[in-house]
Design an enzyme around this catalytic site. Structure first.
Site, PDB file in Angstrom:
ATOM      1  N   LYS A  50       8.442   3.312   4.664  1.00 57.48           N
ATOM      2  CA  LYS A  50       8.723   1.993   4.067  1.00 57.48           C
ATOM      3  C   LYS A  50       8.395   2.022   2.572  1.00 57.48           C
ATOM      4  CE  LYS A  50       5.528  -1.357   4.460  1.00 57.48           C
ATOM      5  NZ  LYS A  50       5.083  -1.962   3.192  1.00 57.48           N
ATOM      6  N   ASN A  51       7.229   2.579   2.219  1.00 55.74           N
ATOM      7  CA  ASN A  51       6.764   2.490   0.827  1.00 55.74           C
ATOM      8  C   ASN A  51       7.426   3.492  -0.110  1.00 55.74           C
ATOM      9  OD1 ASN A  51       5.283   0.356   1.592  1.00 55.74           O
ATOM     10  ND2 ASN A  51       3.313   1.419   1.636  1.00 55.74           N
ATOM     11  N   ARG A 105       6.124  -8.938  -1.726  1.00 57.92           N
ATOM     12  CA  ARG A 105       5.665  -8.675  -3.101  1.00 57.92           C
ATOM     13  C   ARG A 105       6.326  -7.458  -3.709  1.00 57.92           C
ATOM     14  NH1 ARG A 105       2.434  -6.685  -4.419  1.00 57.92           N
ATOM     15  NH2 ARG A 105       1.305  -7.824  -5.974  1.00 57.92           N
ATOM     16  N   ARG A 154       7.538  -6.038   9.707  1.00 57.04           N
ATOM     17  CA  ARG A 154       7.821  -5.758   8.298  1.00 57.04           C
ATOM     18  C   ARG A 154       7.749  -4.261   8.034  1.00 57.04           C
ATOM     19  NH1 ARG A 154       4.698  -9.132   3.972  1.00 57.04           N
ATOM     20  NH2 ARG A 154       5.857  -7.541   2.830  1.00 57.04           N
ATOM     21  N   ILE A 179      -9.961  -0.652  -2.269  1.00 56.86           N
ATOM     22  CA  ILE A 179      -8.706  -0.960  -2.969  1.00 56.86           C
ATOM     23  C   ILE A 179      -8.423  -2.452  -2.995  1.00 56.86           C
ATOM     24  CG2 ILE A 179      -6.207  -0.560  -3.001  1.00 56.86           C
ATOM     25  CD1 ILE A 179      -7.760   1.991  -3.573  1.00 56.86           C
ATOM     26  N   ARG A 211      -3.398  -9.311  -5.624  1.00 53.76           N
ATOM     27  CA  ARG A 211      -2.283  -8.388  -5.888  1.00 53.76           C
ATOM     28  C   ARG A 211      -1.554  -8.748  -7.196  1.00 53.76           C
ATOM     29  NH1 ARG A 211      -0.361  -6.473  -0.634  1.00 53.76           N
ATOM     30  NH2 ARG A 211       0.706  -4.862  -1.825  1.00 53.76           N
ATOM     31  N   PRO A 212      -2.257  -8.844  -8.323  1.00 54.27           N
ATOM     32  CA  PRO A 212      -1.582  -9.180  -9.583  1.00 54.27           C
ATOM     33  C   PRO A 212      -0.656  -8.055 -10.050  1.00 54.27           C
ATOM     34  CG  PRO A 212      -3.854  -8.556  -9.983  1.00 54.27           C
ATOM     35  CD  PRO A 212      -3.683  -8.603  -8.496  1.00 54.27           C
ATOM     36  N   VAL A 213       0.212  -8.373 -10.997  1.00 53.60           N
ATOM     37  CA  VAL A 213       1.144  -7.364 -11.532  1.00 53.60           C
ATOM     38  C   VAL A 213       0.950  -7.198 -13.040  1.00 53.60           C
ATOM     39  CG1 VAL A 213       2.882  -7.581  -9.722  1.00 53.60           C
ATOM     40  CG2 VAL A 213       2.959  -9.130 -11.696  1.00 53.60           C
ATOM     41  N   ASP A 214      -0.276  -7.464 -13.500  1.00 55.03           N
ATOM     42  CA  ASP A 214      -0.553  -7.388 -14.943  1.00 55.03           C
ATOM     43  C   ASP A 214      -0.307  -5.990 -15.523  1.00 55.03           C
ATOM     44  OD1 ASP A 214      -2.997  -7.168 -13.174  1.00 55.03           O
ATOM     45  OD2 ASP A 214      -3.746  -6.217 -14.999  1.00 55.03           O
ATOM     46  N   GLN A 215      -0.534  -4.956 -14.725  1.00 57.06           N
ATOM     47  CA  GLN A 215      -0.331  -3.588 -15.241  1.00 57.06           C
ATOM     48  C   GLN A 215       1.154  -3.276 -15.415  1.00 57.06           C
ATOM     49  OE1 GLN A 215      -3.068  -1.590 -16.118  1.00 57.06           O
ATOM     50  NE2 GLN A 215      -4.012  -3.605 -15.794  1.00 57.06           N
ATOM     51  N   CYS A 265      -1.137 -12.172  -1.346  1.00 53.92           N
ATOM     52  CA  CYS A 265      -0.817 -12.055   0.080  1.00 53.92           C
ATOM     53  C   CYS A 265      -2.151 -12.045   0.821  1.00 53.92           C
ATOM     54  CB  CYS A 265       0.000 -10.793   0.338  1.00 53.92           C
ATOM     55  SG  CYS A 265      -0.995  -9.332   0.275  1.00 53.92           S
ATOM     56  N   ASP A 273      -4.164   1.985   3.748  1.00 53.02           N
ATOM     57  CA  ASP A 273      -3.216   1.526   4.770  1.00 53.02           C
ATOM     58  C   ASP A 273      -3.532   2.082   6.157  1.00 53.02           C
ATOM     59  OD1 ASP A 273      -0.254   1.529   2.632  1.00 53.02           O
ATOM     60  OD2 ASP A 273      -1.986   0.202   2.783  1.00 53.02           O
TER      61      ASP A 273
HETATM   62  C1  EPZ Z   1       1.160  -0.301  -2.585  1.00 54.46           C
HETATM   63  O1  EPZ Z   1       0.895  -1.648  -2.914  1.00 54.46           O
HETATM   64  C2  EPZ Z   1       1.638  -0.304  -1.141  1.00 54.46           C
HETATM   65  N1  EPZ Z   1       2.879  -1.084  -1.047  1.00 54.46           N
HETATM   66  C3  EPZ Z   1       0.555  -0.912  -0.246  1.00 54.46           C
HETATM   67  O2  EPZ Z   1       1.007  -0.814   1.105  1.00 54.46           O
HETATM   68  C4  EPZ Z   1      -0.713  -0.067  -0.397  1.00 54.46           C
HETATM   69  O3  EPZ Z   1      -1.740  -0.648   0.370  1.00 54.46           O
HETATM   70  C5  EPZ Z   1      -1.125  -0.016  -1.870  1.00 54.46           C
HETATM   71  O4  EPZ Z   1      -0.035   0.478  -2.668  1.00 54.46           O
HETATM   72  C6  EPZ Z   1      -2.331   0.879  -2.105  1.00 54.46           C
HETATM   73  O5  EPZ Z   1      -2.045   2.170  -1.650  1.00 54.46           O
HETATM   74  C7  EPZ Z   1       4.030  -0.498  -1.451  1.00 54.46           C
HETATM   75  O6  EPZ Z   1       4.055   0.638  -1.897  1.00 54.46           O
HETATM   76  C8  EPZ Z   1       5.266  -1.326  -1.319  1.00 54.46           C
HETATM   77  P1  EPZ Z   1      -1.523  -1.160  -5.993  1.00 54.46           P
HETATM   78  P2  EPZ Z   1       0.659  -2.041  -4.464  1.00 54.46           P
HETATM   79  O7  EPZ Z   1      -0.747  -1.714  -7.151  1.00 54.46           O
HETATM   80  O8  EPZ Z   1       1.435  -1.124  -5.339  1.00 54.46           O
HETATM   81  C9  EPZ Z   1      -4.751  -3.793  -8.264  1.00 54.46           C
HETATM   82  C10 EPZ Z   1       1.385  -1.540   3.295  1.00 54.46           C
HETATM   83  O9  EPZ Z   1       0.591  -1.868   4.177  1.00 54.46           O
HETATM   84  N2  EPZ Z   1      -3.678  -4.068  -9.233  1.00 54.46           N
HETATM   85  O10 EPZ Z   1      -1.675   0.328  -5.882  1.00 54.46           O
HETATM   86  O11 EPZ Z   1       0.859  -3.492  -4.590  1.00 54.46           O
HETATM   87  C11 EPZ Z   1      -4.447  -4.373  -6.889  1.00 54.46           C
HETATM   88  O12 EPZ Z   1      -4.858  -5.723  -6.825  1.00 54.46           O
HETATM   89  C12 EPZ Z   1       1.178  -2.022   1.876  1.00 54.46           C
HETATM   90  O13 EPZ Z   1       2.392  -0.796   3.452  1.00 54.46           O
HETATM   91  C13 EPZ Z   1      -3.937  -4.887 -10.322  1.00 54.46           C
HETATM   92  O14 EPZ Z   1      -5.039  -5.407 -10.479  1.00 54.46           O
HETATM   93  O15 EPZ Z   1      -0.889  -1.702  -4.644  1.00 54.46           O
HETATM   94  C14 EPZ Z   1      -5.236  -3.480  -5.973  1.00 54.46           C
HETATM   95  O16 EPZ Z   1      -6.585  -3.936  -5.959  1.00 54.46           O
HETATM   96  C15 EPZ Z   1      -0.007  -2.973   1.775  1.00 54.46           C
HETATM   97  N3  EPZ Z   1      -2.946  -5.130 -11.233  1.00 54.46           N
HETATM   98  C16 EPZ Z   1      -5.184  -2.121  -6.665  1.00 54.46           C
HETATM   99  O17 EPZ Z   1      -4.816  -2.391  -8.034  1.00 54.46           O
HETATM  100  C17 EPZ Z   1      -1.690  -4.571 -11.103  1.00 54.46           C
HETATM  101  O18 EPZ Z   1      -0.828  -4.813 -11.979  1.00 54.46           O
HETATM  102  C18 EPZ Z   1      -4.149  -1.162  -6.076  1.00 54.46           C
HETATM  103  O19 EPZ Z   1      -2.945  -1.889  -5.971  1.00 54.46           O
HETATM  104  C19 EPZ Z   1      -1.446  -3.734  -9.990  1.00 54.46           C
HETATM  105  C20 EPZ Z   1      -2.448  -3.490  -9.080  1.00 54.46           C
END
Ligand code: EPZ
Length: 427
Positions: free
Chosen positions: A22-23, A96, A407, A337, A125-129, A120, A315
């Site tokens: 999926k990812n 998201r 999902r 995480i 889960r912010p997207v600031d980065q 969620c 995960d």
């Molecule tokens: C991906 O989510 C996966 N989803 C998630 O899988 C997985 O749990 C996660 O990576 C960690 O491995 C997909 O790939 C579609 P991150 P993602 O950005 O990219 C913080 C599942 O069950 N962060 O690596 O959203 C964030 O809050 C799902 O299949 C910021 O602060 O995760 C988290 O604490 C759930 N700002 C950490 O970083 C940002 O701009 C890692 O998040 C981005 C992230």
């Protein structure tokens, strides 16, 4: 609303076909936006999240065809006529990962309007980065009325290559910025990049499309922007989390017994999980594309802390908690995480588990058996954890709200029923 009904205590034996990840599928489907030529994908999983992203892409004008009748694992994507580079709140709020259209839309069309994804169940889960990186590439970005409005900077005809170091390792952040950089002018360096196999799978597709990327699989990706990308064919990598989920389902069966052959798997993407399951007492043999797991005794409790790839994946945390609930001994699990990824714990305790949470650590005392009950899924991997617990619990378990499960898992109950589980979907 669908539920799953499980009668626990059945031994598991047989073969399970692992689906595409999926990812990996989600960013890879968005990558089709980067070219006006057809992209053909195979080993695509048939999941709710995949159907959601396809809906979002089709709303933009991307054409989707499934060349083989009633086989949704092969798809041809044609983004030669994108008329609306936007992703609406209605669809983005359900998933998201829709944020992954932002980078490619901006890179190819110079404009994008994408709803800010809400948080969620498992965290803010912010997207600031994602936004920080795109701004570093010269993008003009404003956020109004819950939407991200992005365009090339004043007087720019393309994004500009930049050196970017994300504040933390972010999987979709790395993927969004990678997809933006491949069409930028000049060189982009992504430091602190995520190394998950799904990021690597995306990068390999982009290279097939003509992108110039080096450092694939490392935490430093170097991208030389090109003017255009062409079409390609690609098979989506096997889902390592689906694979790990079924391995935990085997392990929890303990002395009841399990003997499963997982086919179309990628054991080389599961080192940390395999090591922990061997420590728990699961016998694991692996080949290039298969994993054979067996157990005949009660599993031993294992402790771990989640971290970015190649360390233990977040995960897989909920699934291991189910196994630890009935394992021999006590265990400590630390989730590093996400800030709220223990919602399966209170549901596991309803099944008789003895788990206590202290901050981001869960302490579990293994009990001799769980007893079936009505439990509620709260997020994707929590749902999987409850199904696994139900397989071992005495009596009947009903898992409610399994739309969460759908999902990310392709008909999990059918795959488990085919290897002996007494599990069925009820309205
Ligand atoms: C991906 O989510 C996966 N989803 C998630 O899988 C997985 O749990 C996660 O990576 C960690 O491995 C997909 O790939 C579609 P991150 P993602 O950005 O990219 C913080 C599942 O069950 N962060 O690596 O959203 C964030 O809050 C799902 O299949 C910021 O602060 O995760 C988290 O604490 C759930 N700002 C950490 O970083 C940002 O701009 C890692 O998040 C981005 C992230």
């Amino acid at each position: 609303m669908d539920k799953l009904r499980i009668l626990g205590g059945q031994a598991l034996a047989g073969e399970i076909q692992i689906a595409g990840a999926k990812n990996a599928a989600l960013p890879i489907l968005c990558a089709a936006l980067l070219t006006d030529q057809p992209v053909q994908l195979s080993n695509l999983p048939d999941l709710q999240d995949v159907r959601t992203i396809l809906k979002i892409l089709m709303q933009m004008g991307l054409k989707v065809t499934f060349p083989k009748p009633d086989d949704r694992s092969v798809v041809i994507l044609d983004a030669s006529d994108i008329h609306t580079p936007e992703a609406s709140y209605e669809l983005v709020k359900t998933m998201r990962a829709s944020i992954l259209v932002l980078g490619p839309l901006l890179a190819r069309f110079g404009r994008a309007k994408v709803s800010l994804p809400g948080g969620c169940a498992i965290g803010a889960r912010p997207v600031d980065q994602h936004i920080k990186g795109l701004k570093a590439m010269g993008a003009a970005i404003s956020i109004e009325h819950g939407y991200i409005q992005a365009s090339f900077g004043e007087g720019h005809k393309a994004l500009q290559g930049a050196k970017i170091v994300t504040d933390m390792i972010t999987v979709t952040g790395t993927e969004n910025l990678l997809m933006a950089a491949v069409l930028a002018q000049g060189k982009t360096v992504l430091e602190n990049a995520a190394r998950e196999p799904e990021v690597t799978d995306l990068a390999e597709l982009l290279v097939k499309m003509g992108a110039k990327i080096s450092g694939i699989g490392t935490d430093k990706l170097v991208i030389e922007g090109v003017a255009k990308l062409h079409g390609a064919q690609h098979a989506v990598i096997a889902d390592r989390i689906e694979t790990g989920t079924f391995m935990c389902a085997a392990a929890i069966m303990g002395e009841t017994g399990a003997d499963l052959l997982l086919k179309n798997a990628r054991p080389d993407t599961l080192d940390a999980v395999i090591e922990k399951l061997r420590e728990a007492g699961l016998s694991i043999k692996t080949g290039d594309n298969w994993i054979h797991v067996q157990i005949k005794q009660r599993p031993k409790a294992v402790s771990f802390r989640t971290s970015e790839y190649p360390a233990f994946p977040t995960d897989m945390q909920a699934q291991f908690m189910a196994m630890n609930a009935i394992a021999q001994g006590s265990s400590r699990v630390t989730e590093t995480i996400f800030e709220n990824r223990f919602m399966h714990v209170q549901e596991l305790n309803r099944l008789g588990a003895q788990i206590a949470i202290e901050g981001n650590t869960a302490m579990t005392e293994g009990v001799n058996h769980l007893s079936g009950a009505i439990v509620m899924a709260t997020d994707l991997r929590a749902s999987a954890s409850l199904v696994i617990a139900g397989l071992a619990a005495q009596g009947e378990t009903i898992v409610d709200r399994i739309y969460h499960l759908d999902r990310g898992y392709d008909r999990m109950e059918r795959k488990l029923a085919a290897v002996g589980a007494n599990i069925s979907r009820i309205q």
